[in-house]
Design a protein around this motif. Sequence first.
Motif, PDB file in Angstrom:
ATOM      1  N   ALA A   1       0.556  -3.052  -3.246  1.00  0.00           N
ATOM      2  CA  ALA A   1      -0.832  -3.313  -2.833  1.00  0.00           C
ATOM      3  C   ALA A   1      -0.857  -3.962  -1.453  1.00  0.00           C
ATOM      4  CB  ALA A   1      -1.525  -4.203  -3.856  1.00  0.00           C
ATOM      5  N   SER A   2      -0.046  -4.962  -1.274  1.00  0.00           N
ATOM      6  CA  SER A   2      -0.048  -5.702  -0.009  1.00  0.00           C
ATOM      7  C   SER A   2       0.434  -4.853   1.149  1.00  0.00           C
ATOM      8  CB  SER A   2       0.821  -6.951  -0.133  1.00  0.00           C
ATOM      9  OG  SER A   2       0.294  -7.833  -1.106  1.00  0.00           O
ATOM     10  N   PHE A   3       1.573  -4.203   0.992  1.00  0.00           N
ATOM     11  CA  PHE A   3       2.140  -3.458   2.115  1.00  0.00           C
ATOM     12  C   PHE A   3       1.382  -2.174   2.421  1.00  0.00           C
ATOM     13  CE2 PHE A   3       6.125  -5.938   1.124  1.00  0.00           C
ATOM     14  CZ  PHE A   3       5.876  -6.856   2.127  1.00  0.00           C
ATOM     15  N   SER A   4       0.479  -1.774   1.539  1.00  0.00           N
ATOM     16  CA  SER A   4      -0.390  -0.650   1.877  1.00  0.00           C
ATOM     17  C   SER A   4      -1.466  -1.082   2.874  1.00  0.00           C
ATOM     18  CB  SER A   4      -1.046  -0.075   0.621  1.00  0.00           C
ATOM     19  OG  SER A   4      -2.025  -0.958   0.104  1.00  0.00           O
ATOM     20  N   GLN A   5      -1.603  -2.402   3.072  1.00  0.00           N
ATOM     21  CA  GLN A   5      -2.661  -2.935   3.928  1.00  0.00           C
ATOM     22  C   GLN A   5      -2.156  -3.795   5.094  1.00  0.00           C
ATOM     23  OE1 GLN A   5      -5.850  -1.914   3.119  1.00  0.00           O
ATOM     24  NE2 GLN A   5      -4.736  -0.743   1.579  1.00  0.00           N
ATOM     25  N   CYS A   6      -0.916  -4.265   5.001  1.00  0.00           N
ATOM     26  CA  CYS A   6      -0.421  -5.190   6.023  1.00  0.00           C
ATOM     27  C   CYS A   6       1.092  -5.067   6.172  1.00  0.00           C
ATOM     28  CB  CYS A   6      -0.784  -6.629   5.666  1.00  0.00           C
ATOM     29  SG  CYS A   6       0.103  -7.298   4.238  1.00  0.00           S
ATOM     30  N   ALA A   7       1.636  -5.779   7.162  1.00  0.00           N
ATOM     31  CA  ALA A   7       3.079  -5.730   7.403  1.00  0.00           C
ATOM     32  C   ALA A   7       3.786  -7.020   6.986  1.00  0.00           C
ATOM     33  CB  ALA A   7       3.355  -5.449   8.878  1.00  0.00           C
ATOM     34  N   LYS A   8       3.020  -8.039   6.604  1.00  0.00           N
ATOM     35  CA  LYS A   8       3.646  -9.297   6.212  1.00  0.00           C
ATOM     36  C   LYS A   8       2.791  -9.997   5.158  1.00  0.00           C
ATOM     37  CE  LYS A   8       5.383 -11.928   9.508  1.00  0.00           C
ATOM     38  NZ  LYS A   8       5.474 -12.982  10.560  1.00  0.00           N
ATOM     39  N   ILE A   9       3.463 -10.524   4.136  1.00  0.00           N
ATOM     40  CA  ILE A   9       2.795 -11.281   3.070  1.00  0.00           C
ATOM     41  C   ILE A   9       3.299 -12.722   3.112  1.00  0.00           C
ATOM     42  CG2 ILE A   9       2.236 -11.382   0.623  1.00  0.00           C
ATOM     43  CD1 ILE A   9       3.640  -8.662   0.319  1.00  0.00           C
ATOM     44  N   ASN A  10       2.377 -13.658   3.122  1.00  0.00           N
ATOM     45  CA  ASN A  10       2.707 -15.077   2.989  1.00  0.00           C
ATOM     46  C   ASN A  10       2.253 -15.491   1.595  1.00  0.00           C
ATOM     47  OD1 ASN A  10       3.218 -15.985   6.023  1.00  0.00           O
ATOM     48  ND2 ASN A  10       1.500 -14.571   6.007  1.00  0.00           N
ATOM     49  N   ILE A  11       3.160 -16.014   0.797  1.00  0.00           N
ATOM     50  CA  ILE A  11       2.833 -16.423  -0.565  1.00  0.00           C
ATOM     51  C   ILE A  11       3.065 -17.931  -0.677  1.00  0.00           C
ATOM     52  CG2 ILE A  11       3.313 -16.108  -3.018  1.00  0.00           C
ATOM     53  CD1 ILE A  11       4.697 -13.408  -2.153  1.00  0.00           C
TER      54      ILE A  11
ATOM     55  N   ALA B   1      -7.970  -5.530  -5.539  1.00  0.00           N
ATOM     56  CA  ALA B   1      -8.139  -5.575  -6.996  1.00  0.00           C
ATOM     57  C   ALA B   1      -6.800  -5.794  -7.693  1.00  0.00           C
ATOM     58  CB  ALA B   1      -8.801  -4.284  -7.484  1.00  0.00           C
ATOM     59  N   ASP B   2      -5.735  -5.189  -7.180  1.00  0.00           N
ATOM     60  CA  ASP B   2      -4.406  -5.370  -7.765  1.00  0.00           C
ATOM     61  C   ASP B   2      -3.958  -6.832  -7.644  1.00  0.00           C
ATOM     62  OD1 ASP B   2      -2.047  -4.700  -9.038  1.00  0.00           O
ATOM     63  OD2 ASP B   2      -1.624  -3.005  -7.725  1.00  0.00           O
ATOM     64  N   ILE B   3      -4.226  -7.444  -6.504  1.00  0.00           N
ATOM     65  CA  ILE B   3      -3.883  -8.864  -6.323  1.00  0.00           C
ATOM     66  C   ILE B   3      -4.730  -9.725  -7.264  1.00  0.00           C
ATOM     67  CG2 ILE B   3      -3.792 -10.789  -4.676  1.00  0.00           C
ATOM     68  CD1 ILE B   3      -1.733  -8.498  -4.143  1.00  0.00           C
TER      69      ILE B   3
END
Length: 180
Positions: free
Chosen positions: A97-107, A27-29
Amino acid sequence: MKSETFDQKTLTHGLKNFGYSTAEAIADIIDNSIEANAKNIEILFWEGTPAPWIAVIDDGDGMSKVELENAIKIKKKQNTNSNSIKLSKFGFGLKTASFSQCAKINIITKKNNQTNLKVLKSNLKTEDADLISIFKKFKYIEKKFNERCARSGTIIIWENLDDNITGKNINTHRPHAIFY
């Protein structure tokens, strides 16, 4: 004597344990997509690769290179544009939001026909990557990027998902069921 503003390990641990559920993190994303004037937002959970991933794709305004650099920083100043109400106020949402769910974000983002890319790890270090390697790794994303972001837009891909999403901690082979 050198004074540090934060301890890297403590910051990483804090971002990872910010208390978001998966639904709240997505939801934050999505709030960011709405703020970027997206008319269409799509959420994908893909397990057709050795490791499942989640993507949020929008056809919003996208980000310039400078805007993308700012989006991955931990900001010091509050966004106080009083002319409009903004969902994103402090500049932490994408990262927490992202790092609460994963270890890497690709934007991957496109604005004014310019495509920009950043890969950010949970220790807030960027990783070298190019669009071809990202599209090769996440084959379905290239098609979605070309469809959804023809003029502008952004794709956030969560990689190295936490066990609570993949179902690893409950010994299931159906991570999509856990996610949905």
